[in-house]
Design an enzyme around this catalytic site. Sequence first.
Site, mmCIF file in Angstrom:
data_model
loop_
_atom_site.group_PDB
_atom_site.id
_atom_site.type_symbol
_atom_site.label_atom_id
_atom_site.label_comp_id
_atom_site.label_asym_id
_atom_site.label_seq_id
_atom_site.Cartn_x
_atom_site.Cartn_y
_atom_site.Cartn_z
ATOM 1 N N LYS A 78 1.005 -1.264 0.004
ATOM 2 C CA LYS A 78 0.225 -0.098 0.027
ATOM 3 C C LYS A 78 1.021 1.172 0.126
ATOM 4 O O LYS A 78 1.984 1.232 0.721
ATOM 5 C CB LYS A 78 -0.929 -0.051 1.339
ATOM 6 C CG LYS A 78 -2.057 1.059 1.489
ATOM 7 C CD LYS A 78 -2.812 0.980 2.376
ATOM 8 C CE LYS A 78 -3.801 2.321 2.690
ATOM 9 N NZ LYS A 78 -4.726 2.043 3.956
ATOM 10 N N SER A 153 -9.415 1.971 2.940
ATOM 11 C CA SER A 153 -8.671 2.579 2.148
ATOM 12 C C SER A 153 -7.721 1.788 1.469
ATOM 13 O O SER A 153 -6.944 2.299 0.452
ATOM 14 C CB SER A 153 -7.889 3.913 2.891
ATOM 15 O OG SER A 153 -6.998 3.204 4.003
ATOM 16 N N SER A 177 -9.929 -0.326 7.305
ATOM 17 C CA SER A 177 -9.284 -0.414 5.986
ATOM 18 C C SER A 177 -8.643 -1.384 5.447
ATOM 19 O O SER A 177 -8.318 -1.485 4.216
ATOM 20 C CB SER A 177 -8.450 0.952 6.026
ATOM 21 O OG SER A 177 -9.127 2.066 5.999
#
Length: 479
Positions: A78, A153, A177
Amino acid sequence: MPTNQTITAVREALKARKISARELARDYYQRIGARNPELNAYLTLSEDRAYAQADRVDTLVAAGRPLPLLAGVPIAVKDVISTRGVRTTCGSKILENYIPPYDATAVERLEAAGAIILGKTNCDEFAMGSSNENSAYGPVRNPEAPDRVPGGSSGGSAAAVAAGLAVVSLGTDTGGSIRQPGAFCGIPAMMPSYGRVSRYGLIAFASSLDRIGPFANNVRDVATVLQIIAGRDANDATSTTAAVPDYTAAIDKSIKGLRIGVPKEYFGACTGPEVRKKIEAGIELFGKLGCEVREIRMPHTDYAIAVYYIIATAEASSNLARYDGVRYGLRVDGDSLLSMYRKTRGRGFGAEVKRRIVLGTYVLSAGYYDAYYLKGQKVRSLIAQDFRDAFTKVDAIVTPTSPVPAFKLGERTDDPLEMYLADIYTVTGSLAGVPGISVPCGKICGKLPVGLQIFGPPFGEGPALQLAHAFEQAGGATV
């Protein structure tokens, strides 16, 4: 090799010399080239770094030497997790050209175990969002239904694994997330206990909540990756000194006799009837596997969303103060210092980040601190106490991961409150600091995955993984 690979399959193929690590990395880059323009899961690729690591693995294979646990395994990271020499944007224009001079501890540990870092995945800006529509670089699409969100996210990390563009990936979880994107994309995804995995190198959103965790195609691979990245780190004072159990050994233990708590508060009116039906079928499956299912009460659950958005925004307003156009990142010149601040932040931050900075500044301001932030922290303690009380009666807690399946792109962007409610069942564990894993629990409307969430006690990732693995092996993904 086929898509949706596992760590075991990669290792066996390499040891049998059916494929080289370099060939495997090239294969994954070809897949990314074909599918990423549609999904927008990756923001930056790190091909030079990946091929250099692949060559090191191939050298070990050629020499007949033992292979590390993740040798040759293609992994996505990420874009809020620092990677030395590889652009790290946090999904924001304010860090569009930022290249970290060091690796996050979790990345270091993955590469030391032989993993190949393919690149950085798209995410909501500074990890603020529930749909991956807040990225400055465009939304990610759900591989299961491209007209829908992948969750946020960490939507890029979830989509990369679900689409076969990585074997495993790292995401971050502040209020859901990791778990919510895992549920929306139909793959296992785990948030470890706070402090279990070092946050060194994780660019902060809310420091008392942020955690790094894995996505994979099966629970065993989740356990394997967690085993590698977990443990004390001298660079992170909040990382625990508690010993890391052997998660991969624990998951094969029988779950017969384990006590599972089902909190009534997690099946409220906001839970869609089709989602409820799937979760109830999943709970019934646990009963058939020999678990003792008990109804429990967690009375402060209804306050979790309000408490989370007080505490998380307060911490965000403090953490993001560093992006001022002076120290690093984007700088837009103005006629005065104040003008430069305003222009830099106005152009560099998106609407959701600005909203949370304003909210956080407000709840920390003189005259409102006691009424909001201090009271929020007190209620956070009550939510944590709900979990402590529950774990005196049960070994794990089972809930829906999300009250709804993946929603359509643009469906909730104009209604922040409705968007925030997508995290209503995940923020509680985040506030309490306990571990949680989402596992696939059937599909509705023929194509939309449902996630079942399993909470373990603090540093009780083992029992949660054990239950998740047994559920997966018993066909829980098709209930």
